[in-house]
Design a protein around this motif. Structure first.
Motif, PDB file in Angstrom:
ATOM      1  N   THR A  35       7.450   2.978  12.978  1.00  0.00           N
ATOM      2  CA  THR A  35       8.658   2.470  13.614  1.00  0.00           C
ATOM      3  C   THR A  35       9.708   2.221  12.539  1.00  0.00           C
ATOM      4  O   THR A  35       9.393   2.095  11.366  1.00  0.00           O
ATOM      5  N   THR A  36      10.968   2.148  12.948  1.00  0.00           N
ATOM      6  CA  THR A  36      12.070   1.855  12.041  1.00  0.00           C
ATOM      7  C   THR A  36      12.800   0.628  12.587  1.00  0.00           C
ATOM      8  O   THR A  36      13.769   0.748  13.339  1.00  0.00           O
ATOM      9  N   PRO A  37      12.336  -0.580  12.205  1.00  0.00           N
ATOM     10  CA  PRO A  37      12.947  -1.782  12.768  1.00  0.00           C
ATOM     11  C   PRO A  37      14.339  -2.096  12.206  1.00  0.00           C
ATOM     12  O   PRO A  37      15.140  -2.723  12.881  1.00  0.00           O
ATOM     13  N   TRP A  38      14.630  -1.670  10.968  1.00  0.00           N
ATOM     14  CA  TRP A  38      15.918  -1.895  10.334  1.00  0.00           C
ATOM     15  C   TRP A  38      16.309  -0.645   9.567  1.00  0.00           C
ATOM     16  O   TRP A  38      15.446   0.138   9.188  1.00  0.00           O
ATOM     17  N   PRO A  39      17.592  -0.433   9.306  1.00  0.00           N
ATOM     18  CA  PRO A  39      18.009   0.751   8.542  1.00  0.00           C
ATOM     19  C   PRO A  39      17.366   0.778   7.155  1.00  0.00           C
ATOM     20  O   PRO A  39      17.371  -0.225   6.442  1.00  0.00           O
ATOM     21  N   GLY A  40      16.768   1.906   6.800  1.00  0.00           N
ATOM     22  CA  GLY A  40      16.129   2.063   5.498  1.00  0.00           C
ATOM     23  C   GLY A  40      14.745   1.478   5.395  1.00  0.00           C
ATOM     24  O   GLY A  40      14.158   1.437   4.320  1.00  0.00           O
ATOM     25  N   VAL A  41      14.175   1.001   6.511  1.00  0.00           N
ATOM     26  CA  VAL A  41      12.840   0.387   6.516  1.00  0.00           C
ATOM     27  C   VAL A  41      11.974   1.113   7.530  1.00  0.00           C
ATOM     28  O   VAL A  41      12.341   1.240   8.690  1.00  0.00           O
ATOM     29  N   VAL A  42      10.809   1.600   7.085  1.00  0.00           N
ATOM     30  CA  VAL A  42       9.843   2.247   7.977  1.00  0.00           C
ATOM     31  C   VAL A  42       8.547   1.452   7.919  1.00  0.00           C
ATOM     32  O   VAL A  42       8.060   1.122   6.837  1.00  0.00           O
ATOM     33  N   VAL A  43       7.997   1.118   9.073  1.00  0.00           N
ATOM     34  CA  VAL A  43       6.737   0.377   9.153  1.00  0.00           C
ATOM     35  C   VAL A  43       5.697   1.300   9.775  1.00  0.00           C
ATOM     36  O   VAL A  43       5.898   1.833  10.864  1.00  0.00           O
ATOM     37  N   ARG A  44       4.594   1.514   9.055  1.00  0.00           N
ATOM     38  CA  ARG A  44       3.477   2.307   9.574  1.00  0.00           C
ATOM     39  C   ARG A  44       2.306   1.371   9.821  1.00  0.00           C
ATOM     40  O   ARG A  44       1.803   0.736   8.904  1.00  0.00           O
ATOM     41  N   GLU A  45       1.862   1.299  11.066  1.00  0.00           N
ATOM     42  CA  GLU A  45       0.709   0.482  11.422  1.00  0.00           C
ATOM     43  C   GLU A  45      -0.455   1.411  11.725  1.00  0.00           C
ATOM     44  O   GLU A  45      -0.378   2.243  12.614  1.00  0.00           O
ATOM     45  N   TYR A  46      -1.534   1.256  10.967  1.00  0.00           N
ATOM     46  CA  TYR A  46      -2.711   2.117  11.125  1.00  0.00           C
ATOM     47  C   TYR A  46      -3.595   1.595  12.241  1.00  0.00           C
ATOM     48  O   TYR A  46      -3.683   0.388  12.483  1.00  0.00           O
ATOM     49  N   ASP A  47      -4.247   2.531  12.944  1.00  0.00           N
ATOM     50  CA  ASP A  47      -4.997   2.213  14.163  1.00  0.00           C
ATOM     51  C   ASP A  47      -6.294   1.448  13.925  1.00  0.00           C
ATOM     52  O   ASP A  47      -6.686   0.644  14.751  1.00  0.00           O
ATOM     53  N   SER A  48      -6.968   1.685  12.831  1.00  0.00           N
ATOM     54  CA  SER A  48      -8.311   1.141  12.678  1.00  0.00           C
ATOM     55  C   SER A  48      -8.340  -0.146  11.870  1.00  0.00           C
ATOM     56  O   SER A  48      -7.463  -0.426  11.071  1.00  0.00           O
ATOM     57  N   GLU A  49      -9.375  -0.926  12.119  1.00  0.00           N
ATOM     58  CA  GLU A  49      -9.679  -2.113  11.325  1.00  0.00           C
ATOM     59  C   GLU A  49     -10.980  -1.845  10.583  1.00  0.00           C
ATOM     60  O   GLU A  49     -11.838  -1.114  11.061  1.00  0.00           O
ATOM     61  N   THR A  50     -11.119  -2.449   9.404  1.00  0.00           N
ATOM     62  CA  THR A  50     -12.341  -2.277   8.623  1.00  0.00           C
ATOM     63  C   THR A  50     -12.906  -3.641   8.262  1.00  0.00           C
ATOM     64  O   THR A  50     -12.157  -4.629   8.238  1.00  0.00           O
ATOM     65  N   PRO A  51     -14.201  -3.713   7.984  1.00  0.00           N
ATOM     66  CA  PRO A  51     -14.774  -4.990   7.555  1.00  0.00           C
ATOM     67  C   PRO A  51     -14.103  -5.470   6.270  1.00  0.00           C
ATOM     68  O   PRO A  51     -13.765  -4.682   5.399  1.00  0.00           O
ATOM     69  N   SER A  52     -13.917  -6.764   6.170  1.00  0.00           N
ATOM     70  CA  SER A  52     -13.183  -7.344   5.057  1.00  0.00           C
ATOM     71  C   SER A  52     -14.098  -7.694   3.886  1.00  0.00           C
ATOM     72  O   SER A  52     -15.240  -8.096   4.072  1.00  0.00           O
ATOM     73  N   LEU A  53     -13.564  -7.543   2.675  1.00  0.00           N
ATOM     74  CA  LEU A  53     -14.230  -8.023   1.458  1.00  0.00           C
ATOM     75  C   LEU A  53     -13.634  -9.364   1.026  1.00  0.00           C
ATOM     76  O   LEU A  53     -14.069  -9.941   0.049  1.00  0.00           O
ATOM     77  N   ILE A  54     -12.636  -9.830   1.750  1.00  0.00           N
ATOM     78  CA  ILE A  54     -11.940 -11.070   1.421  1.00  0.00           C
ATOM     79  C   ILE A  54     -12.644 -12.224   2.124  1.00  0.00           C
ATOM     80  O   ILE A  54     -12.809 -12.209   3.350  1.00  0.00           O
ATOM     81  N   PRO A  55     -13.072 -13.242   1.389  1.00  0.00           N
ATOM     82  CA  PRO A  55     -13.761 -14.376   2.018  1.00  0.00           C
ATOM     83  C   PRO A  55     -12.885 -15.049   3.078  1.00  0.00           C
ATOM     84  O   PRO A  55     -11.689 -15.235   2.894  1.00  0.00           O
ATOM     85  N   GLY A  56     -13.492 -15.369   4.218  1.00  0.00           N
ATOM     86  CA  GLY A  56     -12.780 -16.047   5.286  1.00  0.00           C
ATOM     87  C   GLY A  56     -12.153 -15.119   6.311  1.00  0.00           C
ATOM     88  O   GLY A  56     -11.585 -15.585   7.300  1.00  0.00           O
ATOM     89  N   PHE A  57     -12.213 -13.804   6.093  1.00  0.00           N
ATOM     90  CA  PHE A  57     -11.640 -12.842   7.025  1.00  0.00           C
ATOM     91  C   PHE A  57     -12.713 -11.856   7.435  1.00  0.00           C
ATOM     92  O   PHE A  57     -13.377 -11.271   6.589  1.00  0.00           O
TER      93      PHE A  57
END
Length: 105
Positions: A35-57
């Motif tokens: 998506t392009t929410p603002w001029p000059g900014v593109v946001v790509r959101e990926y479909d999948s989630e993966t198991p976290s290596l970060i404690p608490g997530f």
């Protein structure tokens, strides 16, 4: 032609076999929506989630925000906890009325 011993032949054979098995790396090209929410900014959101290596997530997901030099956002708050990695240039951030600069890497 010089004589080749068994050790040299084995080395050449392993080198040839490993070279034949190497595949060129392919970039991830599908599985996101941009998506392009603002001029000059593109946001790509990926479909999948993966198991976290970060404690608490439990799981993590990836989102790329690609900004052209000089572009700005409207300053929306971050809705989730985030880890940011700046691959090129600098990014000026404002948080709790304080401004700091995120440098490359």
């Amino acid at each position: 032609m010089s004589k080749i011993d068994r050790r040299s032949a084995l080395t050449f054979g392993l080198a040839a076999a490993s070279a034949a098995m190497i595949k060129p790396a392919a970039a991830q090209t599908t599985g996101y929506k941009g998506t392009t929410p603002w001029p000059g900014v593109v946001v790509r959101e990926y479909d999948s989630e993966t198991p976290s290596l970060i404690p608490g997530f439990k799981t993590v997901s990836m989102r790329d925000i690609i900004m052209q030099p000089g572009s700005k956002t409207m300053g929306p708050p971050m809705m989730n906890a985030m880890i940011c990695h700046i691959t090129e240039g600098e990014l000026r951030l404002e948080q709790d009325e304080k401004t700091f600069t995120g440098k490359k890497n």
